[in-house]
Design an enzyme around this catalytic site. Structure first.
Site, PDB file in Angstrom:
ATOM      1  N   MET A 192       0.811  -1.208   0.000  1.00 51.74           N
ATOM      2  CA  MET A 192       0.000   0.000   0.000  1.00 51.74           C
ATOM      3  C   MET A 192       0.850   1.265   0.000  1.00 51.74           C
ATOM      4  SD  MET A 192      -2.961   1.126  -0.278  1.00 51.74           S
ATOM      5  CE  MET A 192      -4.016  -0.305  -0.148  1.00 51.74           C
ATOM      6  N   CYS A 193       1.979   1.245   0.730  1.00 49.77           N
ATOM      7  CA  CYS A 193       2.769   2.476   0.812  1.00 49.77           C
ATOM      8  C   CYS A 193       3.379   2.813  -0.558  1.00 49.77           C
ATOM      9  CB  CYS A 193       3.846   2.377   1.897  1.00 49.77           C
ATOM     10  SG  CYS A 193       4.726   0.829   1.896  1.00 49.77           S
ATOM     11  N   THR A 194       3.711   1.766  -1.326  1.00 51.94           N
ATOM     12  CA  THR A 194       4.234   2.019  -2.675  1.00 51.94           C
ATOM     13  C   THR A 194       3.152   2.668  -3.524  1.00 51.94           C
ATOM     14  OG1 THR A 194       5.535   0.015  -2.470  1.00 51.94           O
ATOM     15  CG2 THR A 194       5.308   0.921  -4.676  1.00 51.94           C
TER      16      THR A 194
END
Ligand code: ZN
Lengths: 428, 506
Positions: free
Chosen positions: A210-212
């Site tokens: 998700m952070c990517t």
């Protein structure tokens, strides 16, 4: 006068572990070789060190499962911090934990809840640790979501095995899930198939962190996921995204393209957008629960011998009814990690070194990224250091027959593997 | 929508279930209730994640429901500190307002009575038990319908019977006149539509049916490939899907029997939405559908230029909308005929039904009474499974039935007391033999190993086995409540020694 001591009184072991002791106090027809009922096996279960690799969806379940199976010295290693998107499925994390290390938060939650269990977290990469570290464990359980990390763990543990020292034989129990599908398996180094033996069973990973997606997109797929997972529900909270509706796809394509331009990413197309949208496979908590518990069951059986371990691979599918398929995955003779013989490659003597490298890159069973090749006498092509790369680059366009003899053994190394691969090159 | 569920329980599996159910994305579950009459004991600490040493001596229902809800603040939780067996006996009406009941570790007369209560009130019941390294679960619902079964892919492309817009689109391509680049991007659907059309012209409107015909048909496609374009990806896709072109579009028999079911044919004001739409689809097939189901409107991914691909998608989708609109009109008329408002069934629901019309499921579960009564028991299934695959788990089912009889008789699990260890084995063996004889099966088919292992386990609830069953059951509960995916029909036995699950319709 005795100093005042603070002791937390533990529940009585016989009462607390009553159900598990039913199995450990008495023999049975399905026990494994070497099982001896009684105090020693209980003591062993309660004292051995076990390592959990990964503290995500599977890892959280594993820690709880192992702690409630009588393991008391558990280590956990994970390099990630907690993201908001982890909260709904990784049940040991709360909103106030966002930003903290997964391994540390998970460890302290379990220790608070289940007294008497010691969980030692390590917040970092598996590659930070050496053989001495891995050698302290009796069993290693992997709950990872990356092929790379699994390959590294597998090769490292299998390489540690020294046949003169039985202590170096570490069973690996590996679990993995994707949507309603999952698998658990046991790897006994050099005795059963290893992770590398079955590498061609792996499909490409289809989920992205998700952070990517939210912050550091690199691929066109990241931009598309951003549009579908974050932007769509924000814009249309009540409308379900339909991968078969061209208008929905066009909307996503438009958003994803804008984002891609902003990050200088190319390759966002209509068909890629549709492909990504239709392939989003969310992690499902119940699949994680089933696979983690299956891994922990095997750890319990291996640690105590109270029943035979599974042989050696269980596939689970839960979308149409409940289905498992348990089978013995076969070892590969020419497995680069646990095999005894070198991989044979047939090429035309007029093929170039570059052709050979392309051939290797194409093979699904070894999955290389940037291979370096050398013979026992010389370097054929090295990716690093730079000076060596420059010196060996002219070899790429040379005919193989100028560089090696028919049947000569070539050693291949690659950043994706902690070990080297031996190949025998035969001219057609 | 608020859905109440009852989770009555004696131990861990329950705790696992509850919290799993909340984790899986689910709009339906609004609240849940834990029913348990026991106080937390020390043995719970070695099994249950939702108790702590400080809770020993307190109400287990209360402690578990509190720690459980800590995991999801959006779910309303409550607990009742009463023995489920006592409620089943004295207050059967207690169960009436739940949407689903899960019974964990409940056996014998209490279970039979609970099953009767739920069957009569049409409440889905899920039974789950852990016994040592073995686990069992059974689903009982009178009727469960599934529209969105989520098949791997939905394919209905109508090669043999293209509708007007599709035919026109295919005709707009003249393959011979296209330049190489355009030729290599003609969608394979167009290639196949043209090939079928020209085949039918030459063969009295028939599809290729013999092996020789089919080979010739494929050759006619190969002949159109051009040598100057490498790859020929679109032609390869056409060849790989050629079988779809010569397979006539039909309605699967399982779908036919749903459409013709009496529930669809006799519509009353009580008829559920599913059957009203099924009836509308049935009428559609016989009229404007001309023998076909409504078109799903999905187009698989393929090698093509973006423009033609989007046009294809638009064409299939427009036809799907048209079909769904016709079905919607029929639904509205049916609703009017029974005095219901046409807004009772939303358009999206009808569209979803039409899209999945080829993949519907209706499961009518057998009741527990049918399973347990000798006359209606599936003795043959049990016998065949025992005689077949040695990897099969049915022997554990027989063992669980035998253990259940012993538990009812002695009010404890065989093997719980060391002093009766040997005599318990004999008792269980007798129960097994009796079960087998009652079902006309040879008792020797169950080896003594199974008896010994069951007595060794002594009804123990090992956390990891409960967790596996809890995971499976929570997944099935979600399927039952959301009517998505296909739930298990009707029994699963998990063997934690071999690590394998088997499913039976018992
Ligand atoms: Zn191997």
């Amino acid at each position: 006068m005795a100093l005042p001591t603070v002791t937390q009184s533990l529940p009585d072991a016989d009462r607390r572990w009553r159900d598990i002791y039913r199995y450990l106090d008495r023999p049975g027809p399905f026990m494994a070789e070497g099982f001896e009922a009684g105090a020693a096996v209980k003591e062993f279960l309660h004292s051995i060190k076990i390592l959990v690799v990964g503290a995500g969806g599977l890892g959280c379940e594993l820690l709880k499962d192992l702690a409630l199976t009588g393991f008391t010295d558990i280590h956990v290693i994970d390099m990630d911090t907690i993201d908001v998107s982890n909260l709904n499925r990784q049940f040991l994390f709360r909103a106030s934990d966002v930003g903290k290390a997964k391994a540390e938060v998970a460890a302290s939650f379990i220790m608070r809840r289940i007294p008497g269990v010691k969980i030692t977290p390590y917040f970092g990469k598996i590659q930070d640790k050496d053989e001495e570290y891995y050698n302290q464990f009796t069993i290693i359980i992997c709950g990872l979501d990356s092929v790379e990390a699994r390959r590294w763990m597998n090769a490292t543990i299998i390489n540690m095995y020294d046949e003169d020292d039985p202590e170096t034989l570490k069973p690996i129990i590996d679990g993995g899930t994707e949507g309603f599908k999952g698998q658990s398996r046991i790897i006994l180094p050099h005795m059963t198939a290893c992770y590398e033996c079955s590498l061609d069973m792996q499909t490409k990973p289809t989920t992205y962190p998700m952070c990517t997606i939210a912050n550091t997109p690199r691929l066109p797929e990241h931009c598309i996921e951003w549009a579908s997972v974050l932007e769509w529900p924000r814009e249309f909270p009540d409308k379900k995204l339909d991968g078969d509706d061209p208008e929905h796809i066009k909307w996503l394509l438009d958003r994803a393209s804008t984002r891609a331009r902003h990050y200088d990413i190319t390759g966002v197309t209509y068909s890629l957008t549709q492909g990504v949208v239709k392939n989003i496979i969310p992690a499902i908590a119940s699949t994680n629960a089933i696979v983690a518990a299956s891994c922990a069951t095997e750890a319990f059986k291996i640690a105590t011998n109270c029943a035979t371990p599974m042989n050696n691979y269980m596939m689970y599918v839960g979308d149409q009814g409940v289905y498992t398929y348990t089978f013995e995955l076969q070892k590969k003779e020419d497995c680069p990690v646990c095999g005894a013989v070198a991989i044979k490659i047939q090429v035309s003597p007029s093929a170039t070194l570059q052709d050979l490298i392309d051939l290797l890159l194409d093979r699904k069973d070894i999955q290389l990224k940037k291979p370096s090749l050398r013979t026992s006498a010389t370097s054929l092509y090295m990716q690093a250091p730079r000076a060596l790369q420059e010196a060996t680059r002219p070899n790429l366009s040379k005919c193989l027959s100028e560089l090696i003899r028919d049947g000569e053994e070539v050693t291949v190394t690659d950043e994706s593997l902690p070990i080297s691969i031996q190949i025998t090159v035969r001219f057609e | 929508m608020s859905t109440d569920q009852l989770w009555s329980s004696y131990g861990i599996p329950m705790a696992k279930l509850l919290w799993k159910a909340q984790n899986v994305e689910l709009e339906g579950i609004g609240s849940l209730m834990v029913v348990d009459g026991c106080l937390v004991e020390e043995s719970d600490l070695g099994q249950n994640f939702f108790v702590t040493p400080a809770s020993v001596g307190q109400s287990r229902a209360k402690v578990v429901s509190e720690l459980l809800l800590e995991l999801n603040a959006e779910v309303e939780g409550s607990h009742v500190q009463r023995d489920p067996a006592e409620i089943i006996e004295n207050s059967p009406e207690f169960f009436q307002h739940f949407s689903l009941v899960i019974a964990t570790q409940i056996t014998g007369p209490s279970l039979y009575k609970l099953a009767d209560i739920c069957w009569a009130a049409n409440i889905p019941l899920v039974i789950v038990r852990a016994h040592g390294l073995m686990g069992y679960s059974r689903i009982i619902v009178r009727e469960h319908t599934v529209v969105e079964s989520h098949p791997e892919q939905i394919v209905d492309l109508r090669f043999d019977s293209p509708f007007a817009a599709l035919r026109e689109f295919a005709e707009s391509f003249n393959l011979d006149e296209l330049d190489s680049m355009a030729h290599s991007h003609v969608p394979y659907i167009v290639i196949l539509l043209k090939a079928v059309d020209s085949w039918k012209r030459k063969h009295d409107g028939k599809l290729p049916s013999s092996t020789a015909d089919r080979e010739q048909f494929k050759q006619s496609i190969r002949d159109q490939q051009r040598s100057d374009m490498p790859g020929n990806q679109n032609f390869n896709e056409a060849l790989a899907s050629a079988y779809r072109a010569w397979t006539p579009t039909t309605i699967p028999s399982s779908i036919r029997s749903i459409l013709n079911n009496t529930c669809a044919q006799n519509i009353t004001s009580e008829t559920p939405d599913f059957w009203i739409i099924a009836r509308a689809v049935c009428d559609f097939v016989q009229n404007e559908g001309q023998g076909f189901l409504p078109l799903p409107g999905t187009v698989p991914d393929m090698h093509a230029d973006t423009e033609s691909y989007i046009r294809l998608q638009t064409i299939y989708r427009a036809k799907a909308r048209e079909d769904a609109a016709a079905v919607s009109e029929r639904v509205a008329n049916l609703l009017a005929s029974i005095g219901s408002s046409p807004s009772r069934i939303p358009v999206q629901e009808i569209e979803m039904f039409c899209k999945n019309a080829g993949y519907l499921h209706v499961i009518r579960y057998r009741s527990l009474t049918e399973e347990y009564a000798t006359e209606t028991a599936r003795s043959k299934t049990i016998g065949n499974s025992l005689a077949g695959d040695p990897q099969d788990n049915i022997a554990w089912y027989v063992m669980l039935r035998a253990v259940e009889v012993c538990k009812t008789q002695f009010q404890r699990y065989p093997g719980e007391s060391e002093s009766h260890y040997v005599s318990d084995q004999q008792t269980v063996r007798k129960c097994v033999d009796a079960f087998m004889q009652e079902h006309g099966l040879d008792p020797a088919l169950i080896a003594d190993d199974y008896v010994q292992e069951c007595v060794r386990a002594a009804g123990s609830e090992i956390h990891v086995i409960a967790a596996i069953l809890g995971g499976i059951v929570s997944q099935e509960v979600i399927k039952l409540l959301t009517h998505q995916y296909v739930p298990l029909n009707n029994t699963v036995i998990f063997d934690g020694i071999k690590s394998a699950a088997s499913v039976y319709e018992l």
